[in-house]
Design a protein around this motif. Structure first.
Motif, PDB file in Angstrom:
ATOM      1  N   LYS A  92      38.355  48.950  49.355  1.00 15.30           N
ATOM      2  CA  LYS A  92      38.568  47.951  48.300  1.00 15.30           C
ATOM      3  C   LYS A  92      39.458  48.521  47.198  1.00 15.30           C
ATOM      4  CE  LYS A  92      36.189  45.147  44.836  1.00 15.30           C
ATOM      5  NZ  LYS A  92      34.911  44.719  44.256  1.00 15.30           N
ATOM      6  N   GLY A  93      39.154  49.743  46.763  1.00 14.07           N
ATOM      7  CA  GLY A  93      39.938  50.361  45.690  1.00 14.07           C
ATOM      8  C   GLY A  93      41.396  50.523  46.064  1.00 14.07           C
ATOM      9  N   LEU A  94      41.643  50.971  47.284  1.00 22.75           N
ATOM     10  CA  LEU A  94      43.026  51.171  47.727  1.00 22.75           C
ATOM     11  C   LEU A  94      43.740  49.840  47.948  1.00 22.75           C
ATOM     12  CD1 LEU A  94      42.450  54.184  50.137  1.00 22.75           C
ATOM     13  CD2 LEU A  94      43.431  54.249  47.834  1.00 22.75           C
ATOM     14  N   GLU A  95      43.016  48.853  48.471  1.00 25.44           N
ATOM     15  CA  GLU A  95      43.620  47.523  48.667  1.00 25.44           C
ATOM     16  C   GLU A  95      43.989  46.872  47.335  1.00 25.44           C
ATOM     17  OE1 GLU A  95      40.942  45.186  51.050  1.00 25.44           O
ATOM     18  OE2 GLU A  95      41.608  46.123  52.925  1.00 25.44           O
ATOM     19  N   MET A  96      43.218  47.191  46.294  1.00 26.17           N
ATOM     20  CA  MET A  96      43.498  46.629  44.969  1.00 26.17           C
ATOM     21  C   MET A  96      44.730  47.264  44.326  1.00 26.17           C
ATOM     22  SD  MET A  96      39.738  46.228  43.266  1.00 26.17           S
ATOM     23  CE  MET A  96      40.392  45.489  41.767  1.00 26.17           C
ATOM     24  N   GLY A  97      45.194  48.366  44.926  1.00 29.46           N
ATOM     25  CA  GLY A  97      46.416  48.973  44.416  1.00 29.46           C
ATOM     26  C   GLY A  97      46.263  50.358  43.806  1.00 29.46           C
ATOM     27  N   ALA A  98      45.081  50.967  43.929  1.00 27.22           N
ATOM     28  CA  ALA A  98      44.935  52.339  43.433  1.00 27.22           C
ATOM     29  C   ALA A  98      45.831  53.253  44.273  1.00 27.22           C
ATOM     30  CB  ALA A  98      43.479  52.787  43.530  1.00 27.22           C
ATOM     31  N   ASP A  99      46.396  54.268  43.636  1.00 26.17           N
ATOM     32  CA  ASP A  99      47.273  55.201  44.340  1.00 26.17           C
ATOM     33  C   ASP A  99      46.464  56.216  45.145  1.00 26.17           C
ATOM     34  OD1 ASP A  99      50.104  54.553  43.341  1.00 26.17           O
ATOM     35  OD2 ASP A  99      48.893  54.557  41.523  1.00 26.17           O
ATOM     36  N   ALA A 100      45.219  56.434  44.737  1.00 22.91           N
ATOM     37  CA  ALA A 100      44.333  57.345  45.461  1.00 22.91           C
ATOM     38  C   ALA A 100      42.889  57.018  45.091  1.00 22.91           C
ATOM     39  CB  ALA A 100      44.647  58.796  45.122  1.00 22.91           C
ATOM     40  N   TYR A 101      41.973  57.503  45.911  1.00 23.35           N
ATOM     41  CA  TYR A 101      40.539  57.286  45.670  1.00 23.35           C
ATOM     42  C   TYR A 101      39.846  58.614  45.959  1.00 23.35           C
ATOM     43  CZ  TYR A 101      36.127  54.630  45.648  1.00 23.35           C
ATOM     44  OH  TYR A 101      34.880  54.121  45.349  1.00 23.35           O
ATOM     45  N   VAL A 102      39.307  59.233  44.926  1.00 21.90           N
ATOM     46  CA  VAL A 102      38.644  60.530  45.050  1.00 21.90           C
ATOM     47  C   VAL A 102      37.155  60.332  44.795  1.00 21.90           C
ATOM     48  CG1 VAL A 102      38.507  62.875  44.106  1.00 21.90           C
ATOM     49  CG2 VAL A 102      40.729  61.720  44.280  1.00 21.90           C
ATOM     50  N   THR A 103      36.331  60.847  45.695  1.00 18.97           N
ATOM     51  CA  THR A 103      34.884  60.673  45.536  1.00 18.97           C
ATOM     52  C   THR A 103      34.256  61.882  44.852  1.00 18.97           C
ATOM     53  OG1 THR A 103      34.502  61.522  47.762  1.00 18.97           O
ATOM     54  CG2 THR A 103      34.663  59.122  47.522  1.00 18.97           C
ATOM     55  N   LYS A 104      33.213  61.594  44.075  1.00 17.27           N
ATOM     56  CA  LYS A 104      32.428  62.659  43.429  1.00 17.27           C
ATOM     57  C   LYS A 104      31.379  63.131  44.424  1.00 17.27           C
ATOM     58  CE  LYS A 104      32.794  60.406  38.904  1.00 17.27           C
ATOM     59  NZ  LYS A 104      32.054  59.706  37.856  1.00 17.27           N
ATOM     60  N   PRO A 105      31.041  64.414  44.458  1.00 17.70           N
ATOM     61  CA  PRO A 105      31.653  65.497  43.687  1.00 17.70           C
ATOM     62  C   PRO A 105      33.045  65.819  44.226  1.00 17.70           C
ATOM     63  CG  PRO A 105      30.043  66.388  45.220  1.00 17.70           C
ATOM     64  CD  PRO A 105      29.974  64.886  45.334  1.00 17.70           C
ATOM     65  N   TYR A 106      33.869  66.406  43.385  1.00 21.93           N
ATOM     66  CA  TYR A 106      35.258  66.686  43.727  1.00 21.93           C
ATOM     67  C   TYR A 106      35.620  68.071  43.198  1.00 21.93           C
ATOM     68  CZ  TYR A 106      35.405  65.364  38.894  1.00 21.93           C
ATOM     69  OH  TYR A 106      35.142  65.300  37.559  1.00 21.93           O
ATOM     70  N   SER A 107      36.732  68.579  43.666  1.00 27.37           N
ATOM     71  CA  SER A 107      37.285  69.844  43.171  1.00 27.37           C
ATOM     72  C   SER A 107      38.352  69.502  42.131  1.00 27.37           C
ATOM     73  CB  SER A 107      37.899  70.625  44.329  1.00 27.37           C
ATOM     74  OG  SER A 107      38.869  71.523  43.861  1.00 27.37           O
ATOM     75  N   ILE A 108      38.167  69.976  40.907  1.00 25.90           N
ATOM     76  CA  ILE A 108      39.162  69.709  39.863  1.00 25.90           C
ATOM     77  C   ILE A 108      40.510  70.293  40.272  1.00 25.90           C
ATOM     78  CG2 ILE A 108      39.857  70.240  37.487  1.00 25.90           C
ATOM     79  CD1 ILE A 108      36.963  69.916  36.650  1.00 25.90           C
ATOM     80  N   LYS A 109      40.488  71.478  40.863  1.00 23.79           N
ATOM     81  CA  LYS A 109      41.727  72.135  41.288  1.00 23.79           C
ATOM     82  C   LYS A 109      42.478  71.260  42.297  1.00 23.79           C
ATOM     83  CE  LYS A 109      43.306  76.571  43.067  1.00 23.79           C
ATOM     84  NZ  LYS A 109      42.922  77.865  43.618  1.00 23.79           N
ATOM     85  N   LYS A 110      41.744  70.720  43.289  1.00 26.58           N
ATOM     86  CA  LYS A 110      42.378  69.863  44.301  1.00 26.58           C
ATOM     87  C   LYS A 110      42.861  68.547  43.678  1.00 26.58           C
ATOM     88  CE  LYS A 110      40.073  71.557  48.444  1.00 26.58           C
ATOM     89  NZ  LYS A 110      38.990  71.313  49.395  1.00 26.58           N
ATOM     90  N   LEU A 111      42.089  68.019  42.725  1.00 25.32           N
ATOM     91  CA  LEU A 111      42.462  66.772  42.055  1.00 25.32           C
ATOM     92  C   LEU A 111      43.780  66.952  41.301  1.00 25.32           C
ATOM     93  CD1 LEU A 111      41.739  63.861  41.177  1.00 25.32           C
ATOM     94  CD2 LEU A 111      40.451  64.880  39.284  1.00 25.32           C
TER      95      LEU A 111
END
Length: 120
Positions: A92-111
């Motif tokens: 849904k997020g990507l279809e709405m036009g988000a450029d990316a979708y990152v799920t928590k927990p995440y790596s700040i360095k990778k983000l």
């Protein structure tokens, strides 16, 4: 200096992201919900908006809908950063036009790396 708006209602997340992005040379603006994001957008055009989905007042999905209607924001990268990790939410997020979708927990360095790659 790239401008980034970080929108999340969790204080610890905001603090760690703000610190990390400032350390990496970003001009950081903090919003606690979608209405605060929209207030910033009245006076600036950021390079990136990191957007939580589940926030009070105006959630991430509704905020993205409004952002996508603004011609001046067409080059702004919008990334959902959410605990909602169901494949349907991501789709849904990507279809709405988000450029990316990152799920928590995440790596700040990778983000940060992922965001940098969007501008190469």
């Amino acid at each position: 200096m790239k401008k980034i708006i970080i929108a999340d209602d969790e204080h610890k997340i905001l603090m760690s992201l703000e610190y990390s992005f400032k350390k990496n040379g970003y001009d950081v603006f903090i919003a606690r919900d979608g209405t605060e994001v929209l207030d910033f957008l009245k006076t600036m055009v950021p390079d990136v908006i990191l957007l939580d989905i589940m926030m009070p007042n105006l959630d991430g999905y509704s905020t993205l809908e409004i952002i996508k209607q603004e011609e001046k924001l067409k080059d702004t990268k919008v990334i959902f950063l959410s605990a909602k990790n169901n494949p349907k939410d991501i789709e849904k997020g990507l279809e709405m036009g988000a450029d990316a979708y990152v799920t928590k927990p995440y790596s700040i360095k990778k983000l940060i790396q992922q965001i940098e790659e969007m501008f190469e």
